[in-house]
Design an enzyme around this catalytic site. Structure first.
Site, PDB file in Angstrom:
ATOM      1  CG  ASP A 122      40.453  35.927  42.006  1.00 50.50           C
ATOM      2  OD1 ASP A 122      40.769  34.706  42.420  1.00 50.50           O
ATOM      3  OD2 ASP A 122      41.405  36.792  42.220  1.00 50.50           O
ATOM      4  CD  GLN A 162      45.794  29.216  38.724  1.00 50.87           C
ATOM      5  OE1 GLN A 162      46.044  28.216  38.168  1.00 50.87           O
ATOM      6  NE2 GLN A 162      45.893  29.388  39.966  1.00 50.87           N
TER       7      GLN A 162
HETATM    8  P1  GDP Z   1      37.585  31.887  41.927  1.00 53.81           P
HETATM    9  O1  GDP Z   1      38.912  32.012  42.122  1.00 53.81           O
HETATM   10  O2  GDP Z   1      37.249  31.994  40.464  1.00 53.81           O
HETATM   11  O3  GDP Z   1      36.883  30.542  42.749  1.00 53.81           O
HETATM   12  O4  GDP Z   1      36.871  33.035  42.530  1.00 53.81           O
HETATM   13  P2  GDP Z   1      37.064  33.326  44.383  1.00 53.81           P
HETATM   14  O5  GDP Z   1      36.573  32.548  45.133  1.00 53.81           O
HETATM   15  O6  GDP Z   1      38.717  33.573  44.204  1.00 53.81           O
HETATM   16  O7  GDP Z   1      36.424  34.955  44.302  1.00 53.81           O
HETATM   17  C1  GDP Z   1      35.006  34.931  43.972  1.00 53.81           C
HETATM   18  C2  GDP Z   1      34.365  35.595  44.972  1.00 53.81           C
HETATM   19  O8  GDP Z   1      33.239  35.997  44.803  1.00 53.81           O
HETATM   20  C3  GDP Z   1      34.342  34.888  46.357  1.00 53.81           C
HETATM   21  O9  GDP Z   1      34.215  35.478  47.275  1.00 53.81           O
HETATM   22  C4  GDP Z   1      32.824  34.268  46.015  1.00 53.81           C
HETATM   23  O10 GDP Z   1      32.290  33.842  47.447  1.00 53.81           O
HETATM   24  C5  GDP Z   1      32.093  35.613  45.549  1.00 53.81           C
HETATM   25  N1  GDP Z   1      30.972  35.244  44.560  1.00 53.81           N
HETATM   26  C6  GDP Z   1      30.804  34.172  43.591  1.00 53.81           C
HETATM   27  N2  GDP Z   1      29.835  34.386  42.767  1.00 53.81           N
HETATM   28  C7  GDP Z   1      29.173  35.619  43.285  1.00 53.81           C
HETATM   29  C8  GDP Z   1      28.446  36.286  42.811  1.00 53.81           C
HETATM   30  O11 GDP Z   1      27.426  36.105  41.866  1.00 53.81           O
HETATM   31  N3  GDP Z   1      27.814  37.521  43.709  1.00 53.81           N
HETATM   32  C9  GDP Z   1      28.484  37.809  44.846  1.00 53.81           C
HETATM   33  N4  GDP Z   1      28.231  38.954  45.349  1.00 53.81           N
HETATM   34  N5  GDP Z   1      29.760  37.122  45.164  1.00 53.81           N
HETATM   35  C10 GDP Z   1      30.151  36.069  44.349  1.00 53.81           C
HETATM   36  P1  IMO Z   2      41.985  31.503  40.926  1.00 59.05           P
HETATM   37  O1  IMO Z   2      42.104  30.030  40.692  1.00 59.05           O
HETATM   38  C1  IMO Z   2      44.071  35.456  40.698  1.00 59.05           C
HETATM   39  C2  IMO Z   2      47.992  35.539  39.575  1.00 59.05           C
HETATM   40  C3  IMO Z   2      49.067  36.147  40.517  1.00 59.05           C
HETATM   41  C4  IMO Z   2      50.200  37.013  39.766  1.00 59.05           C
HETATM   42  C5  IMO Z   2      50.371  35.856  38.541  1.00 59.05           C
HETATM   43  C6  IMO Z   2      51.290  34.730  38.740  1.00 59.05           C
HETATM   44  O2  IMO Z   2      41.649  31.691  42.368  1.00 59.05           O
HETATM   45  O3  IMO Z   2      41.581  32.513  39.986  1.00 59.05           O
HETATM   46  P2  IMO Z   2      51.591  32.643  40.296  1.00 59.05           P
HETATM   47  O4  IMO Z   2      51.900  32.789  41.839  1.00 59.05           O
HETATM   48  O5  IMO Z   2      50.792  32.011  39.647  1.00 59.05           O
HETATM   49  O6  IMO Z   2      53.232  32.548  39.752  1.00 59.05           O
HETATM   50  O7  IMO Z   2      51.406  34.172  40.123  1.00 59.05           O
HETATM   51  O8  IMO Z   2      49.099  35.118  38.476  1.00 59.05           O
HETATM   52  N1  IMO Z   2      47.257  34.338  39.862  1.00 59.05           N
HETATM   53  C7  IMO Z   2      46.093  34.648  40.331  1.00 59.05           C
HETATM   54  N2  IMO Z   2      45.270  35.740  40.257  1.00 59.05           N
HETATM   55  N3  IMO Z   2      43.439  34.388  40.800  1.00 59.05           N
HETATM   56  C8  IMO Z   2      44.305  33.340  40.867  1.00 59.05           C
HETATM   57  O9  IMO Z   2      43.570  32.095  41.102  1.00 59.05           O
HETATM   58  C9  IMO Z   2      45.574  33.250  40.578  1.00 59.05           C
HETATM   59  N4  IMO Z   2      46.722  32.380  40.516  1.00 59.05           N
HETATM   60  C10 IMO Z   2      47.798  33.109  40.076  1.00 59.05           C
HETATM   61  O10 IMO Z   2      48.482  37.196  41.186  1.00 59.05           O
HETATM   62  O11 IMO Z   2      49.425  37.953  39.114  1.00 59.05           O
HETATM   63 MG    MG Z   3      40.330  32.900  43.323  1.00 59.86          MG
END
Ligand code: GDP
Ligand code: IMO
Ligand code: MG
Length: 420
Positions: A4, A215
């Site tokens: 994330d 991840q």
């Molecule tokens: P990913 O799994 O790495 O693609 O990240 P996620 O989408 O799960 O979580 C990142 C969150 O932060 C999302 O809600 C994005 O829209 C948000 N986001 C990404 N870059 C920025 C930033 O520079 N500032 C803010 N405030 N939010 C961001």
């Molecule tokens: P993105 O791509 C955050 C975490 C789960 C759990 C562990 C194992 O959005 O960054 P799993 O279901 O993969 O066997 O879970 O890994 N996990 C993530 N946490 N972002 C992800 O993906 C994740 N994918 C798995 O929360 O702790």
């Molecule tokens: Mg994510």
């Protein structure tokens, strides 16, 4: 980090310059958010390049596919006016997540009790386990009725014994699963491809390919905080097996770094904040899981594991995201070392029992009050925000080429070419 970080946003941004984007690991445990002109899309398996209308997208062999979820994702994109027809290519060698994988995932984690991983419940661990055990079903198998029926019958014999005798769950019906999955196969058949050939043909023709990870590096099966990890290779090196390319074909490795740490699920997180500051990061950063909606654990940036991640992934340049979220803190602590049993250490301990005992050693960096989300260039950032970025660069020993100050595609400040 632990996922994330803003990979979705960053891959979408980098795709501007790419002809092909290929996802090489993980499954729909991922949740990748892309915001374009205020419109939000969450992708779980389809590469984040899909929102650029002419880019080809590849779901490569290292991924695991839940076909029902993938079809929902395709339908949702179509409703939003984004067609994947003719440009979404799925490897026949990618493994398929079956209903028993999801049930076993949940049952197994429940059985772990206080040592639970807190998985996403999407069947990721069990499907990768079947792959390694050579009892998995691949996307190509699903397209061939006789092969699929034979493999499913064999897999169910084992899965049903496990479900009923070990986990006290109901057995899964062969005919129901067969019919459901053959239905998916018909809808997905036109996307099946030899993605290794497709990628190599594209590269030979001088096309630019971005390989998209999923991840976080600290969730890597080998190098992450085992056993609190996912079941795939999440590091950049996962691309070699996961997409079928060689080391010489990779021209740069862009690491995506959030300005602070978050983690969903269980496992040690040395800089976790259980106070008002952590709450504030969660609320301002909207730190709730894009897949499961779970609140993310939040804490200050921890450079101790990140120095190692830079080595593990061979990172050549960094995109730092969510710098805007740090606005308003007087001082921003950054963890530069740990104390373990009274001794100061600079290295990330490999043993989980040690990592559970460390206390972070912080350095405070001055904060800033200004809203960063409207800044349009690096030079417009307040001096303290620029100093924070520079200090992290020094502590990590790696260059931060791009800084993100908001979720939208255009809230992206470029200092230098991330692949330059
Ligand atoms: P990913 O799994 O790495 O693609 O990240 P996620 O989408 O799960 O979580 C990142 C969150 O932060 C999302 O809600 C994005 O829209 C948000 N986001 C990404 N870059 C920025 C930033 O520079 N500032 C803010 N405030 N939010 C961001
Ligand atoms: P993105 O791509 C955050 C975490 C789960 C759990 C562990 C194992 O959005 O960054 P799993 O279901 O993969 O066997 O879970 O890994 N996990 C993530 N946490 N972002 C992800 O993906 C994740 N994918 C798995 O929360 O702790
Ligand atoms: Mg994510």
């Amino acid at each position: 980090q632990w996922g994330d970080e803003g990979k979705g946003k960053t891959v979408d941004y980098l795709t501007e310059r790419a002809d092909v984007v290929a996802r090489y690991a993980g499954g729909n445990n991922a949740g990748h958010t892309v915001v374009v002109n205020g419109k939000k899309t969450v992708l779980h398996l389809i590469p984040c390049g899909i929102l650029h209308p002419t880019t080809s997208c590849v779901i490569a062999n290292g991924t695991v596919i839940d076909p029902g979820v993938l079809l929902q994702e395709i339908d949702r994109l179509a409703e939003a006016g984004c067609s994947v027809a003719g440009r979404l290519h799925i490897s026949e060698a990618a493994h398929v997540i079956m209903p028993y994988h999801r049930v076993i995932d949940a049952a197994q984690d429940r059985m772990r009790g206080k040592n639970r991983v807190g998985t996403t419940g999407r069947g990721i661990g069990p499907v990768y386990a079947d792959k390694a055990a050579r009892t998995g079903i691949r996307f190509g198998d699903l397209l061939d009725r006789a092969t699929f029926e034979e493999k499913l019958a064999f897999a169910l014999e084992h899965a049903n014994a496990l479900l009923t005798k070990v986990y006290n769950e109901s057995a899964i019906d062969f005919a129901a699963v067969r019919d459901e999955y053959l239905g998916y196969a018909e809808r997905l058949r036109s996307h099946a491809a030899d993605t290794v050939d497709l990628l190599h043909t594209a590269m030979a023709a001088g096309k630019k390919v971005i390989f998209e990870g999923a991840q976080g590096a600290l969730l890597d099966l080998d190098h992450g905080t085992y056993p609190y990890v996912t079941s795939s290779t999440t590091m950049s090196g996962g691309v070699f097996g996961g997409a079928g390319v060689g080391p010489g074909q990779i021209q740069g490795v862009v690491g995506i770094l959030k300005a602070y740490m978050t983690r969903v699920g269980e496992g040690p997180m040395p800089t976790e904040l259980k106070d008002a500051a952590g709450e504030r990061l969660r609320e301002i950063g909207k730190e709730y899981g894009a897949t499961t909606g779970r609140p993310r654990r939040c804490g200050w940036l921890d450079v101790v594991p990140l120095r190692r991640v830079i080595q593990l992934c061979g990172i050549t340049s960094i995109v730092m995201t969510k710098l805007d979220v740090l606005t308003g803190f007087d001082r921003i602590p950054v963890c530069t070392a740990y104390e373990l049993d009274g001794k100061r250490i600079d290295r990330f301990p490999g043993r989980i029992s040690q990592l559970e005992r460390v206390t972070p050693v912080y350095e405070d960096v001055p904060g800033w009050k200004e809203d960063l989300s409207r800044c349009e260039s690096w030079d417009e950032l307040p001096a303290a925000a620029r100093s924070y970025v520079r200090r992290i660069e020094t502590l990590l020993g790696a260059a931060i080429s791009v800084v993100s100050v908001g979720p939208d595609r255009d809230q992206t400040l470029v200092r230098r070419d991330p692949f330059g």
